[in-house]
Design an enzyme around this catalytic site. Structure first.
Site, PDB file in Angstrom:
ATOM      1  N   ASN A 293      -4.683   1.914  -1.869  1.00 49.75           N
ATOM      2  CA  ASN A 293      -5.183   0.540  -1.955  1.00 49.75           C
ATOM      3  C   ASN A 293      -5.888   0.235  -3.272  1.00 49.75           C
ATOM      4  O   ASN A 293      -6.401  -0.864  -3.458  1.00 49.75           O
ATOM      5  CB  ASN A 293      -6.137   0.246  -0.791  1.00 49.75           C
ATOM      6  CG  ASN A 293      -7.527   0.828  -1.015  1.00 49.75           C
ATOM      7  OD1 ASN A 293      -7.664   1.954  -1.490  1.00 49.75           O
ATOM      8  ND2 ASN A 293      -8.546   0.062  -0.679  1.00 49.75           N
TER       9      ASN A 293
ATOM     10  N   GLY B  64      -0.071   0.745   6.201  1.00 52.50           N
ATOM     11  CA  GLY B  64      -0.990   1.412   5.298  1.00 52.50           C
ATOM     12  C   GLY B  64      -2.417   1.438   5.804  1.00 52.50           C
ATOM     13  O   GLY B  64      -3.110   2.459   5.701  1.00 52.50           O
TER      14      GLY B  64
ATOM     15  N   LYS C 259       0.803  -1.220   0.000  1.00 52.00           N
ATOM     16  CA  LYS C 259       0.000   0.000   0.000  1.00 52.00           C
ATOM     17  C   LYS C 259       0.838   1.273   0.000  1.00 52.00           C
ATOM     18  O   LYS C 259       0.365   2.318  -0.449  1.00 52.00           O
ATOM     19  CB  LYS C 259      -0.958  -0.004   1.194  1.00 52.00           C
ATOM     20  CG  LYS C 259      -2.046  -1.053   1.098  1.00 52.00           C
ATOM     21  CD  LYS C 259      -3.030  -0.940   2.242  1.00 52.00           C
ATOM     22  CE  LYS C 259      -4.148  -1.974   2.112  1.00 52.00           C
ATOM     23  NZ  LYS C 259      -5.179  -1.810   3.157  1.00 52.00           N
TER      24      LYS C 259
END
Length: 514
Positions: A319, A363, A298
């Site tokens: 994402n 992330g 990510k």
């Protein structure tokens, strides 16, 4: 033609194999009798199997060196093949439709008998530890008489090597062939057998315990119901999710259900990649224009993007990527998905006056901090690597702490809502300890609301312990659902039909009557 679906039967008895075949009969076209898995006494009965099966059958006796279980030697194997092909019936449906001989198994009498009885020869090559190159040339050499179906099954060591397999398959034409990749990087070749021009794709019963899953086999129901295998053709648009190890993901079920609902000729597949660069190379080879990006890519994907959305710019994590021309644009649907999931879970639109603990600093944690701040909550980031907790917290002007026993007093202060964003507990249904529960040292008091972004198992050790203490809990299935809806629109330009496609994806909190 659409590749056929072959069910590999690895039971210890003929009766067991027939029972499994009956269970999957409506989902398959061909059954492969793996004689090497049968008990020795059962091997004497293989000749009657095609008549009992009622579907075209492949006779296979795989050696250990080729990934099978037959270890008695070539003389014994030759006799078994002869037993399986002997006494051909006038009704060809009672004979084996195919027999699998390895490329170095040259017994002219057996091959002549197969041809005489109408049994087609699959001439196979198994590379159990590395990919095979020069596939077109190799297959031509395997077609000794010109009537064999050459088969190559190999073990790529990266998704980039799987991409090379698809590239080489473009050179194959004019003859039937079987081509597939085994192992953790092989799933795309099983689902996209049509893109390889493969005559068939191999499947195995779910949870068979035969080791076939490790080779990359997908069960026939999943292949049909989740991936719409029979509907994939040259015009099918391909999307996917990439990450590593990517062992558990329900994203394909969500996205593919949406395509079916809208009548779209599209498929969404898992793309396991250790490096994001390799995933993007794979996407270019198969003309994939949209990817979901998960752990651990990510943040590393940011260096590969031509442009990003404002949310990605603020969060520092991505994402979702969409390709137009030669460049990729990055988006973050995790944050908006989490906001909607928290609103559903807590039944409120705001976290004002709420103290929130974010567990992790990757992330997903970045998206969680962003989401909580958007909802006006107060945040403290807890992470095992303190420097990462500090870096994330300083970006958002919030508190941070180490994720260990010393942080318990601060964790108790920020325990109105606990959001767990690490991968600890994924796939774990056992007791809570330091390897399965990131908060194993924290004693829940019952007032906490606990949200774990993991959705498999439904109750992680952390959630199970929290629920037992009287806490409200939810797993991450609701977040997955909401962020996937936004990804779906980014990929297709169409709103996801939630009303008809979200059945079976409700959050764990609803199941437990919170």
């Amino acid at each position: 033609m659409t590749p056929k679906i072959c069910l590999c039967l690895t039971g210890a008895t003929i009766e067991e194999d027939l029972r499994i075949l009956d269970e999957y009969r409506s989902w398959i076209d061909i059954a492969e009798l793996r004689v090497d898995y049968l008990c020795k006494d059962e091997r004497l009965q293989i000749r009657k199997f095609p008549a009992l099966a009622g579907v075209p059958c492949i006779l296979t006796i795989r050696r250990v060196l080729d990934g099978g279980k037959f270890a008695e030697g070539e003389a014994a194997r030759t006799l078994l093949f002869a037993r399986g092909l002997a006494f051909a019936d006038q009704d060809s449906r009672k004979n084996f439709a195919y027999v699998d001989f390895e490329e170095d198994f040259q017994v002219p009498s057996l091959q002549d008998a197969a041809f005489a009885f109408g049994t087609r020869v699959i001439r196979s090559c198994h590379s159990m530890h590395e990919p095979v190159t020069n596939i077109a040339e190799h297959m031509q050499k395997m077609r000794i008489t010109g009537y064999e179906i050459p088969k190559i099954a190999c073990m790529p060591n990266s998704i980039r090597e799987t991409a090379a397999l698809f590239h080489e398959a473009k050179l194959l034409s004019g003859f039937e062939h079987i081509l597939c990749a085994m192992g953790p990087y092989g799933a795309p070749t099983r689902i996209l057998a049509e893109r390889l021009g493969s005559f068939l794709t191999y499947t195995s019963p779910k949870d068979a315990g035969s080791g076939m899953a490790a080779l990359g086999h997908i069960d026939p129901v999943t292949l049909n119901e989740v991936y719409n295998f029979r509907g994939i053709d040259a015009k099918t648009k391909i999307f996917g999710v990439t990450g590593y190890p990517l062992e558990i993901t329900q994203s394909p079920a969500l996205h593919n259900a949406g395509y079916r609902r809208h009548g779209m000729n599209s498929v969404y597949i898992p793309i396991r990649a250790q490096k994001i660069e390799e995933a993007l190379d794979f996407a270019r080879e198969l003309d994939i224009t949209g990817l979901s990006v998960t752990i651990p890519h990510k943040e590393s994907v940011l260096d590969e993007l031509q442009s990003v959305s404002s949310a990605v710019g603020e969060i520092g994590s991505c994402n979702t990527i969409v390709r137009s021309g030669d460049g990729w644009t990055g988006f973050n649907t995790d944050s908006s998905g989490l906001i909607e999931a928290l609103q559903e879970f807590l039944r409120t639109d705001t976290l004002r006056h709420t103290k929130v603990a974010i567990i992790g600093a990757g992330g997903a944690a970045r998206a969680a901090v962003y989401a909580v701040r958007q909802m006006h909550g107060s945040v403290c980031v807890f992470n095992r690597t303190v420097s990462r907790a500090r870096t994330l917290a300083e970006e958002y002007n919030c508190k941070w702490a180490a994720l260990d026993e010393t942080a318990v007093p601060l964790l108790e202060r920020y325990s109105d809502l606990i959001i767990q964003t690490t991968s600890v507990g994924m796939g774990c249904a056992g007791p809570s300890d330091s390897t399965t529960d990131p908060l194993y040292f924290y004693g829940f008091r019952g007032h906490e609301a606990v949200y774990d972004v993991i959705y498999s198992p439904e109750l992680t050790p952390l959630l199970a312990r929290a629920k037992e203490a009287g806490c409200r809990v939810s797993n991450g299935l609701s977040m997955l659902r909401y962020q996937a809806y936004r990804q779906f629109k980014l990929f297709t330009g169409v709103e996801y039909d939630e009303e008809h496609s979200s059945a079976g994806t409700e959050s764990i909190g609803r199941r437990h009557g919170r």
